[in-house]
Motif scaffolding. Structure first.
Motif, PDB file in Angstrom:
ATOM      1  N   PHE A  28       0.790  -1.228   0.127  1.00 63.53           N
ATOM      2  CA  PHE A  28      -0.066   0.276   0.084  1.00 63.53           C
ATOM      3  C   PHE A  28       0.915   1.178  -0.055  1.00 63.53           C
ATOM      4  O   PHE A  28       1.952   1.317   0.391  1.00 63.53           O
ATOM      5  CB  PHE A  28      -1.057   0.126   1.130  1.00 63.53           C
ATOM      6  CG  PHE A  28      -0.246  -0.033   2.531  1.00 63.53           C
ATOM      7  CD1 PHE A  28       0.236   1.180   3.083  1.00 63.53           C
ATOM      8  CD2 PHE A  28      -0.123  -1.155   3.159  1.00 63.53           C
ATOM      9  CE1 PHE A  28       0.709   1.106   4.429  1.00 63.53           C
ATOM     10  CE2 PHE A  28       0.668  -1.380   4.302  1.00 63.53           C
ATOM     11  CZ  PHE A  28       1.188   0.067   4.994  1.00 63.53           C
ATOM     12  N   GLU A  29       0.279   2.471  -0.640  1.00 62.19           N
ATOM     13  CA  GLU A  29       0.939   3.813  -0.331  1.00 62.19           C
ATOM     14  C   GLU A  29       0.055   4.670   0.610  1.00 62.19           C
ATOM     15  O   GLU A  29      -1.133   4.478   0.540  1.00 62.19           O
ATOM     16  CB  GLU A  29       1.003   4.358  -1.789  1.00 62.19           C
ATOM     17  CG  GLU A  29       2.030   3.762  -2.789  1.00 62.19           C
ATOM     18  CD  GLU A  29       2.015   4.474  -3.994  1.00 62.19           C
ATOM     19  OE1 GLU A  29       0.766   5.227  -4.327  1.00 62.19           O
ATOM     20  OE2 GLU A  29       3.031   4.727  -4.557  1.00 62.19           O
ATOM     21  N   GLY A  84       4.183   7.969   2.114  1.00 64.03           N
ATOM     22  CA  GLY A  84       4.832   6.567   2.818  1.00 64.03           C
ATOM     23  C   GLY A  84       4.393   5.548   2.059  1.00 64.03           C
ATOM     24  O   GLY A  84       3.416   5.463   1.232  1.00 64.03           O
ATOM     25  N   LYS A  85       4.630   4.371   2.553  1.00 68.07           N
ATOM     26  CA  LYS A  85       4.208   3.032   1.711  1.00 68.07           C
ATOM     27  C   LYS A  85       4.422   2.058   2.813  1.00 68.07           C
ATOM     28  O   LYS A  85       5.156   2.139   3.909  1.00 68.07           O
ATOM     29  CB  LYS A  85       5.007   2.822   0.662  1.00 68.07           C
ATOM     30  CG  LYS A  85       6.405   2.719   0.728  1.00 68.07           C
ATOM     31  CD  LYS A  85       7.121   2.226  -0.722  1.00 68.07           C
ATOM     32  CE  LYS A  85       8.444   2.080  -0.818  1.00 68.07           C
ATOM     33  NZ  LYS A  85       9.028   2.034  -1.921  1.00 68.07           N
ATOM     34  N   ILE A 100       5.649  -0.238   7.616  1.00 68.51           N
ATOM     35  CA  ILE A 100       4.948   0.875   7.614  1.00 68.51           C
ATOM     36  C   ILE A 100       6.155   1.823   7.596  1.00 68.51           C
ATOM     37  O   ILE A 100       7.083   2.254   8.360  1.00 68.51           O
ATOM     38  CB  ILE A 100       4.036   1.276   8.600  1.00 68.51           C
ATOM     39  CG1 ILE A 100       3.017   0.228   8.606  1.00 68.51           C
ATOM     40  CG2 ILE A 100       3.474   2.694   8.309  1.00 68.51           C
ATOM     41  CD1 ILE A 100       1.838   0.621   9.539  1.00 68.51           C
ATOM     42  N   GLU A 101       6.637   2.590   6.254  1.00 69.68           N
ATOM     43  CA  GLU A 101       7.336   3.675   6.231  1.00 69.68           C
ATOM     44  C   GLU A 101       6.920   4.960   5.792  1.00 69.68           C
ATOM     45  O   GLU A 101       6.089   5.080   4.970  1.00 69.68           O
ATOM     46  CB  GLU A 101       8.307   3.257   4.983  1.00 69.68           C
ATOM     47  CG  GLU A 101       9.242   2.004   5.417  1.00 69.68           C
ATOM     48  CD  GLU A 101      10.257   1.606   4.266  1.00 69.68           C
ATOM     49  OE1 GLU A 101      11.356   1.418   4.624  1.00 69.68           O
ATOM     50  OE2 GLU A 101       9.505   1.451   2.990  1.00 69.68           O
ATOM     51  N   ILE A 125      -2.567   2.145  11.042  1.00 66.14           N
ATOM     52  CA  ILE A 125      -2.993   0.971  11.714  1.00 66.14           C
ATOM     53  C   ILE A 125      -4.423   0.862  11.920  1.00 66.14           C
ATOM     54  O   ILE A 125      -5.129   0.093  11.578  1.00 66.14           O
ATOM     55  CB  ILE A 125      -2.300   1.088  13.157  1.00 66.14           C
ATOM     56  CG1 ILE A 125      -0.567   0.823  12.816  1.00 66.14           C
ATOM     57  CG2 ILE A 125      -3.071  -0.270  13.924  1.00 66.14           C
ATOM     58  CD1 ILE A 125      -0.361  -0.393  12.645  1.00 66.14           C
ATOM     59  N   ASN A 126      -5.009   2.089  11.882  1.00 63.60           N
ATOM     60  CA  ASN A 126      -6.463   1.948  12.281  1.00 63.60           C
ATOM     61  C   ASN A 126      -7.185   1.830  10.914  1.00 63.60           C
ATOM     62  O   ASN A 126      -8.284   1.195  10.655  1.00 63.60           O
ATOM     63  CB  ASN A 126      -6.976   3.376  12.582  1.00 63.60           C
ATOM     64  CG  ASN A 126      -7.087   3.323  14.453  1.00 63.60           C
ATOM     65  OD1 ASN A 126      -8.096   2.993  14.863  1.00 63.60           O
ATOM     66  ND2 ASN A 126      -5.822   3.813  14.827  1.00 63.60           N
ATOM     67  N   LEU A 127      -6.420   2.275   9.807  1.00 61.96           N
ATOM     68  CA  LEU A 127      -7.061   2.310   8.389  1.00 61.96           C
ATOM     69  C   LEU A 127      -7.252   0.703   7.943  1.00 61.96           C
ATOM     70  O   LEU A 127      -7.813   0.080   7.547  1.00 61.96           O
ATOM     71  CB  LEU A 127      -6.331   3.065   7.273  1.00 61.96           C
ATOM     72  CG  LEU A 127      -6.841   4.402   7.337  1.00 61.96           C
ATOM     73  CD1 LEU A 127      -6.018   5.273   6.452  1.00 61.96           C
ATOM     74  CD2 LEU A 127      -8.282   4.594   7.021  1.00 61.96           C
ATOM     75  N   LEU A 128      -5.980   0.072   8.393  1.00 63.18           N
ATOM     76  CA  LEU A 128      -5.630  -1.332   8.127  1.00 63.18           C
ATOM     77  C   LEU A 128      -6.500  -2.105   8.835  1.00 63.18           C
ATOM     78  O   LEU A 128      -6.985  -3.217   8.360  1.00 63.18           O
ATOM     79  CB  LEU A 128      -4.353  -1.631   8.289  1.00 63.18           C
ATOM     80  CG  LEU A 128      -3.159  -1.289   7.438  1.00 63.18           C
ATOM     81  CD1 LEU A 128      -1.831  -1.558   7.953  1.00 63.18           C
ATOM     82  CD2 LEU A 128      -3.423  -1.792   6.048  1.00 63.18           C
TER      83      LEU A 128
END
Length: 243
Positions: A30-31, A51-52, A119-120, A135-138
């Motif tokens: 993901f981006e 980030g990505k 997560i970068e 984290i919440n979106l995932l």
């Protein structure tokens, strides 16, 4: 400028090319996209990459159904997450060890495991709460697909697999990892704080952190908007009373 920052995740999905693993392991890249609310959506500067990252979904339920412990274990090994397998499973089986099995059962979740590989976040977007939002979106995107969420939280600059001089790709240069603290205590303390803020628990004395989703109000922020999740579903989750 970033006080009311809105972000989205642009997720690409897939399964492994290895026939042995493909039934038990799905990967997702993901981006992280920052959306400038001061601009119109058709403005070329409306979206900016912040980030990505990547995650892996291990389909433990499927492995249990078809009694394939070897394939499940290999899926963790091939994706460099064997330490996660050793922490959560009884050796050479598809069975969660008693501790985690009880936690999953209490929250009425399934046995699948979602592993956050990385997560970068680019330097100009750090210290603005983006990690927690991602984290919440995932958790929103994968909700109901897994019963345990895990990540190996080793400071990237201290990782055995990280060689700063040999990995100077354009992306690595943008990340500026060389400026991160090389003091192990400082770096690990920062990681621990970040994990706790995102509701993770540490697995014993390891570098593995885990989270059991349950019903913990992860959809509270009205600014959490996720790619591929309908606006109506997001509204329903935000309006749901917290317990």
């Amino acid at each position: 400028m970033y006080k009311s920052m809105a972000i989205q995740l642009k997720i690409s999905t897939g399964i492994t090319e290895d026939d042995i693993m493909e039934d038990h392991y799905n990967y997702y890249n993901f981006e992280i996209i920052y959306c400038n609310k001061d601009l119109q959506p058709n403005d070329p500067n409306f979206e900016e990459v912040a980030g990505k990252g990547s995650v892996g979904l291990y389909l433990v339920e499927r492995a249990q159904k078809y009694k394939e412990p070897d394939v499940l274990m290999q899926s963790f090994m091939e994706s460099n997450q064997f330490q996660v397998y050793k922490e959560f499973f009884d050796p050479n089986t598809t069975n969660l060890n008693e501790k985690y099995e009880n936690l999953v059962f209490e929250c009425q979740m399934n046995s699948n495991i979602l592993v956050i590989n990385k997560i970068e976040v680019l330097p100009e977007f750090r210290c603005k709460g983006i990690f927690k939002r991602v984290i919440n979106l995932l958790r929103h995107f994968f909700y109901g697909c897994y019963g345990i969420e895990a990540t190996t939280a080793i400071p990237v600059q201290l990782s055995d697999t990280f060689n700063y001089e040999l990995e100077q790709t354009p992306w690595r240069q943008e990340m500026q990892y060389g400026k991160f603290s090389q003091d192990s205590k400082v770096a690990r303390k920062a990681v621990k704080i970040l994990m706790e803020k995102s509701q993770y628990c540490r697995a014993g004395n390891t570098d593995i952190y885990y989270h059991i989703p349950g019903n913990d109000g992860i959809f509270r922020d009205a600014d959490y908007c996720s790619h591929n999740v309908s606006a109506e579903r997001s509204k329903q989750q935000r309006d749901k009373p917290l317990k």
